[in-house]
Each structure stands twice: as C-alpha cells, then as structure tokens.
Design a protein around this motif. Sequence first.
Motif, PDB file in Angstrom:
ATOM      1  N   ALA A 242       4.086   9.602   3.477  1.00  0.00           N
ATOM      2  CA  ALA A 242       4.371  10.636   2.471  1.00  0.00           C
ATOM      3  C   ALA A 242       5.802  11.144   2.573  1.00  0.00           C
ATOM      4  O   ALA A 242       6.448  11.413   1.565  1.00  0.00           O
ATOM      5  CB  ALA A 242       3.387  11.794   2.617  1.00  0.00           C
ATOM      6  N   THR A 243       6.313  11.254   3.798  1.00  0.00           N
ATOM      7  CA  THR A 243       7.645  11.837   4.003  1.00  0.00           C
ATOM      8  C   THR A 243       8.692  10.819   4.442  1.00  0.00           C
ATOM      9  O   THR A 243       9.882  11.115   4.388  1.00  0.00           O
ATOM     10  CB  THR A 243       7.581  12.936   5.085  1.00  0.00           C
ATOM     11  OG1 THR A 243       7.217  12.325   6.341  1.00  0.00           O
ATOM     12  CG2 THR A 243       6.575  14.023   4.710  1.00  0.00           C
TER      13      THR A 243
ATOM     14  N   ASP B 222      -2.746   3.709  11.866  1.00  0.00           N
ATOM     15  CA  ASP B 222      -3.110   4.150  10.506  1.00  0.00           C
ATOM     16  C   ASP B 222      -2.334   3.358   9.458  1.00  0.00           C
ATOM     17  O   ASP B 222      -2.887   2.962   8.429  1.00  0.00           O
ATOM     18  CB  ASP B 222      -2.846   5.646  10.326  1.00  0.00           C
ATOM     19  CG  ASP B 222      -3.799   6.524  11.132  1.00  0.00           C
ATOM     20  OD1 ASP B 222      -4.878   6.048  11.554  1.00  0.00           O
ATOM     21  OD2 ASP B 222      -3.445   7.704  11.345  1.00  0.00           O
ATOM     22  N   ASN B 223      -1.050   3.124   9.710  1.00  0.00           N
ATOM     23  CA  ASN B 223      -0.238   2.354   8.770  1.00  0.00           C
ATOM     24  C   ASN B 223      -0.727   0.907   8.679  1.00  0.00           C
ATOM     25  O   ASN B 223      -0.845   0.353   7.580  1.00  0.00           O
ATOM     26  CB  ASN B 223       1.240   2.383   9.188  1.00  0.00           C
ATOM     27  CG  ASN B 223       1.867   3.760   9.034  1.00  0.00           C
ATOM     28  OD1 ASN B 223       1.331   4.641   8.358  1.00  0.00           O
ATOM     29  ND2 ASN B 223       2.993   3.967   9.674  1.00  0.00           N
TER      30      ASN B 223
ATOM     31  N   GLU C 202      -6.283  -2.830   4.636  1.00  0.00           N
ATOM     32  CA  GLU C 202      -7.224  -2.513   3.554  1.00  0.00           C
ATOM     33  C   GLU C 202      -6.689  -2.968   2.202  1.00  0.00           C
ATOM     34  O   GLU C 202      -7.445  -3.466   1.366  1.00  0.00           O
ATOM     35  CB  GLU C 202      -7.546  -1.024   3.553  1.00  0.00           C
ATOM     36  CG  GLU C 202      -8.413  -0.626   4.741  1.00  0.00           C
ATOM     37  CD  GLU C 202      -8.623   0.872   4.884  1.00  0.00           C
ATOM     38  OE1 GLU C 202      -8.062   1.656   4.083  1.00  0.00           O
ATOM     39  OE2 GLU C 202      -9.353   1.263   5.817  1.00  0.00           O
ATOM     40  N   ALA C 203      -5.385  -2.832   1.986  1.00  0.00           N
ATOM     41  CA  ALA C 203      -4.790  -3.289   0.723  1.00  0.00           C
ATOM     42  C   ALA C 203      -4.928  -4.797   0.564  1.00  0.00           C
ATOM     43  O   ALA C 203      -4.965  -5.315  -0.551  1.00  0.00           O
ATOM     44  CB  ALA C 203      -3.314  -2.885   0.656  1.00  0.00           C
TER      45      ALA C 203
ATOM     46  N   SER D 272       0.849  -1.183   0.000  1.00  0.00           N
ATOM     47  CA  SER D 272       0.000   0.000   0.000  1.00  0.00           C
ATOM     48  C   SER D 272       0.884   1.231   0.000  1.00  0.00           C
ATOM     49  O   SER D 272       1.822   1.323   0.804  1.00  0.00           O
ATOM     50  CB  SER D 272      -0.901   0.026   1.236  1.00  0.00           C
ATOM     51  OG  SER D 272      -1.570   1.272   1.336  1.00  0.00           O
ATOM     52  N   ASP D 273       0.571   2.189  -0.864  1.00  0.00           N
ATOM     53  CA  ASP D 273       1.316   3.446  -0.838  1.00  0.00           C
ATOM     54  C   ASP D 273       0.793   4.364   0.266  1.00  0.00           C
ATOM     55  O   ASP D 273       1.320   5.447   0.483  1.00  0.00           O
ATOM     56  CB  ASP D 273       1.292   4.140  -2.194  1.00  0.00           C
ATOM     57  CG  ASP D 273      -0.107   4.486  -2.675  1.00  0.00           C
ATOM     58  OD1 ASP D 273      -1.087   4.272  -1.937  1.00  0.00           O
ATOM     59  OD2 ASP D 273      -0.218   4.997  -3.811  1.00  0.00           O
ATOM     60  N   GLN D 274      -0.243   3.914   0.976  1.00  0.00           N
ATOM     61  CA  GLN D 274      -0.781   4.667   2.108  1.00  0.00           C
ATOM     62  C   GLN D 274      -0.079   4.297   3.424  1.00  0.00           C
ATOM     63  O   GLN D 274      -0.411   4.832   4.477  1.00  0.00           O
ATOM     64  CB  GLN D 274      -2.284   4.425   2.246  1.00  0.00           C
ATOM     65  CG  GLN D 274      -3.075   4.838   1.021  1.00  0.00           C
ATOM     66  CD  GLN D 274      -2.901   6.316   0.694  1.00  0.00           C
ATOM     67  OE1 GLN D 274      -3.150   7.165   1.535  1.00  0.00           O
ATOM     68  NE2 GLN D 274      -2.448   6.615  -0.509  1.00  0.00           N
ATOM     69  N   ALA D 275       0.867   3.375   3.336  1.00  0.00           N
ATOM     70  CA  ALA D 275       1.707   2.987   4.471  1.00  0.00           C
ATOM     71  C   ALA D 275       3.162   3.156   4.036  1.00  0.00           C
ATOM     72  O   ALA D 275       3.462   3.160   2.833  1.00  0.00           O
ATOM     73  CB  ALA D 275       1.428   1.537   4.873  1.00  0.00           C
TER      74      ALA D 275
END
Length: 126
Positions: A39-40, A56-57, A63-64, A8-11
């Motif tokens: 993001a950073t 959150d990670n 979810e992925a 996941s690019d959200q983690a």
Amino acid sequence: MNKQVITSDQAPAAIGTYSQAIKVGNTVYLSGQIPLDPATMEVVEGMEQQICRVFDNLQAVAEAAGGSLQHIVKLNIFLTDLSHFGLVNEVMARYFKQPYPARAAIGVASLPKGVPVEMDGVMVVG
C-alpha cells in the motif's frame, strides 16, 4: 513457449525491470520479495514483521497465479545476517505445512533498499 505475466496489487509493484512472477505451463517463477508494504511501498519495521511481510507478499503473488504458499516447491531465502535463521524458521512454520518446500538460506552482503531479508521461489500449480 507461452509465458504469462502474473501480477497482484496485494504485493509490492516491481521496483526494477522484472515481473512479480512468470508462469510457464504449470510452473510459476516467483520473483524476489522484500518487506515492502504494497500500500505504501515502504519497508516495514522489525525483523519478525519483515519476514511476515515477505511471506505475505509471496502469498499474494502465489494466489494471483492460482496457487498458494503450499504450492511452492523451492524457496530461496536471502539474509544479510544469518543469525536470523532461527526466526525465519519460526515464522515460516506459521505459513507452511508439511511437506515443506526444498529450501536454501543464503547469507548475502546486501539487498535492495537495505533490507535484511528477501525470498523468491518456484511453484507448481494444477
């Protein structure tokens, strides 16, 4: 055995030789997450914010894999200072509903990037 890599690019991207998660059948093995902002790739500040970032990670990777935090059946929490145990419980109650996963909270000497908290877990989906 059919192993599927979950990303996941959200983690945060992996900072070592591991996958964010591996799915085998309907079981997903979530790698340890530390409080890195995806993001950073920087560690977030403040203990409560760090615990939230870890959840959150984990949520993003869950979810992925087609699940959610509610599908986690085993959660391992690693803390460099067990005095934060109460705060972890307080924050966890915002992310999970009963029935809660089986869980361990383990005091450790140190964690990657000098962070105070890391969590991994096992999830069952489908």
